[in-house]
Scaffold this active site. Structure first.
Site, PDB file in Angstrom:
ATOM      1  N   TRP A 179      43.380  37.585  39.468  1.00 30.56           N
ATOM      2  CA  TRP A 179      43.831  36.621  39.491  1.00 30.56           C
ATOM      3  C   TRP A 179      44.695  36.092  37.814  1.00 30.56           C
ATOM      4  O   TRP A 179      44.883  34.900  37.796  1.00 30.56           O
ATOM      5  CB  TRP A 179      42.436  35.515  39.144  1.00 30.56           C
ATOM      6  CG  TRP A 179      42.089  35.491  41.099  1.00 30.56           C
ATOM      7  CD1 TRP A 179      42.658  36.132  41.743  1.00 30.56           C
ATOM      8  CD2 TRP A 179      40.425  34.964  40.987  1.00 30.56           C
ATOM      9  NE1 TRP A 179      41.787  36.205  43.015  1.00 30.56           N
ATOM     10  CE2 TRP A 179      41.037  35.446  42.723  1.00 30.56           C
ATOM     11  CE3 TRP A 179      40.138  34.526  40.683  1.00 30.56           C
ATOM     12  CZ2 TRP A 179      39.709  35.120  43.595  1.00 30.56           C
ATOM     13  CZ3 TRP A 179      38.476  34.584  41.736  1.00 30.56           C
ATOM     14  CH2 TRP A 179      38.643  34.063  42.741  1.00 30.56           C
ATOM     15  N   LYS A 180      44.185  36.829  37.400  1.00 31.53           N
ATOM     16  CA  LYS A 180      45.378  36.332  35.828  1.00 31.53           C
ATOM     17  C   LYS A 180      44.578  35.319  35.124  1.00 31.53           C
ATOM     18  O   LYS A 180      43.411  35.323  35.194  1.00 31.53           O
ATOM     19  CB  LYS A 180      46.902  36.582  35.898  1.00 31.53           C
ATOM     20  CG  LYS A 180      47.204  38.171  36.521  1.00 31.53           C
ATOM     21  CD  LYS A 180      48.811  37.273  36.369  1.00 31.53           C
ATOM     22  CE  LYS A 180      49.555  38.505  37.221  1.00 31.53           C
ATOM     23  NZ  LYS A 180      51.002  38.564  37.213  1.00 31.53           N
ATOM     24  N   HIS A 194      47.968  46.800  31.351  1.00 35.55           N
ATOM     25  CA  HIS A 194      48.808  45.442  32.459  1.00 35.55           C
ATOM     26  C   HIS A 194      49.669  44.537  31.726  1.00 35.55           C
ATOM     27  O   HIS A 194      50.180  44.641  30.445  1.00 35.55           O
ATOM     28  CB  HIS A 194      48.245  44.595  32.897  1.00 35.55           C
ATOM     29  CG  HIS A 194      49.011  42.921  33.477  1.00 35.55           C
ATOM     30  ND1 HIS A 194      50.088  42.710  32.916  1.00 35.55           N
ATOM     31  CD2 HIS A 194      49.000  42.993  34.699  1.00 35.55           C
ATOM     32  CE1 HIS A 194      50.332  41.643  33.930  1.00 35.55           C
ATOM     33  NE2 HIS A 194      49.868  42.850  35.545  1.00 35.55           N
ATOM     34  N   GLU A 205      53.583  49.319  38.507  1.00 40.58           N
ATOM     35  CA  GLU A 205      53.557  47.972  38.282  1.00 40.58           C
ATOM     36  C   GLU A 205      54.989  47.725  38.030  1.00 40.58           C
ATOM     37  O   GLU A 205      55.236  47.564  36.258  1.00 40.58           O
ATOM     38  CB  GLU A 205      53.354  47.030  37.561  1.00 40.58           C
ATOM     39  CG  GLU A 205      51.544  47.323  38.933  1.00 40.58           C
ATOM     40  CD  GLU A 205      51.187  45.504  38.681  1.00 40.58           C
ATOM     41  OE1 GLU A 205      51.087  44.973  39.408  1.00 40.58           O
ATOM     42  OE2 GLU A 205      50.294  45.112  37.195  1.00 40.58           O
TER      43      GLU A 205
HETATM   44  P1  PGA Z   1      52.029  39.653  41.145  1.00 38.21           P
HETATM   45  O1  PGA Z   1      51.767  40.121  40.013  1.00 38.21           O
HETATM   46  O2  PGA Z   1      51.796  39.998  42.254  1.00 38.21           O
HETATM   47  O3  PGA Z   1      52.472  37.892  40.962  1.00 38.21           O
HETATM   48  O4  PGA Z   1      53.491  39.889  40.803  1.00 38.21           O
HETATM   49  C1  PGA Z   1      51.537  41.177  40.119  1.00 38.21           C
HETATM   50  C2  PGA Z   1      50.449  41.394  39.153  1.00 38.21           C
HETATM   51  O5  PGA Z   1      50.587  41.523  37.551  1.00 38.21           O
HETATM   52  O6  PGA Z   1      49.186  42.242  39.154  1.00 38.21           O
END
Ligand code: PGA
Length: 251
Positions: free
Chosen positions: A7-8, A95, A168
């Site tokens: 959810w950041k 991250h 990622e």
């Molecule tokens: P996003 O983020 O799905 O909004 O691109 C993924 C993440 O940063 O973990």
């Protein structure tokens, strides 16, 4: 499959709690319907509140980061010990946003990994190349540099627990762009081979590769066909329960 809802800092405290109030039962049903594991990663301040909703269920709670030291003069940080005490069973480290915005480097991330292993919190270690590295064909060299310090920690650890490496690409996070199918398959194969062939005998834990970066209800149908992926890290798509549900059902 492991599905991580990152959810950041997209929800306030009240919004996180309201999400749990409205969706707790539906989320539990969703997990029962599928064989997937779901990990909710709210802001630090909401970990306890979210965990209260899900503590006796199959849904897990994870932190979005942790401090590189156990306890001490580390202003603004959160100890792995506290995460363990409040029942947090996963933790994202490395991250792309932390690597870029807070200039976290791979050695610092390796120190966090050591602590997570020590305190039995499953690590979700993010790696991913920049757009520049991708454009000049040096994705693998870029990833190798991020993986090396992690592998050194894993090699000397005899802790046995699932380790998650979330691939990622930095340029794919929040951008709406994802790698081409063949490109992604190639990178996932490479990471799997790199971890297994070179280091498998020395590493006690099971390594699982996840993909993250602009996963949507549309592209998940393609992404789920990539071989060697054991789950997904969702950012934006995890905020709305209906979208999350659609994705989980498609995986
Ligand atoms: P996003 O983020 O799905 O909004 O691109 C993924 C993440 O940063 O973990």
């Amino acid at each position: 499959m492991l599905i991580v809802a990152n959810w950041k800092m997209q929800k306030t405290h009240n919004e996180s709690i309201a999400w749990c109030q409205s969706n707790k039962n539906k989320l539990i049903e969703l997990v029962q319907e599928t064989s997937h594991t779901i990990v909710l990663c709210p802001s630090f301040i909401d970990l306890t509140g979210v965990n209260e909703f899900f503590k006796d269920t199959a849904i897990s709670v994870g932190a979005q980061n942790c401090a590189p030291v156990e306890l001490g003069a580390c202003t603004g940080n959160i100890s792995v010990l506290s995460l363990q005490e409040i029942g947090c069973s996963y933790c994202i480290i490395g991250h792309g946003e932390c690597r870029l915005d807070f200039t976290e480097d791979s050695d610092l991330i390796a120190r966090k990994l050591e602590l997570l292993l020590k305190y039995n919190i499953k690590p979700i270690i993010c790696i991913g190349e920049t757009e520049n590295a991708r454009n000049n064909g040096s994705t693998k060299e870029f990833l190798e540099k991020q993986l090396e310090p992690i592998i050194k920690v894993l090699e000397v650890s005899n802790v046995r627990m699932p380790i998650y490496i979330a691939y990622e690409p930095i340029w794919a996070i929040g951008s709406g762009k994802i790698p081409e199918f063949a490109e992604l398959q190639n990178t996932i194969n490479w990471i799997n081979q790199y971890m297994q062939e070179r280091y498998a005998q020395k590493i006690a834990s099971e390594i699982n590769i996840l993909y993250g970066g602009s996963v949507t209800e549309e592209n998940i149908k393609t992404l789920r066909e990539i071989k060697g992926i054991k789950g997904f890290l969702l950012g934006k798509a995890s905020l709305d329960f209906q979208i999350l549900k659609k994705i989980v059902l498609l995986i």
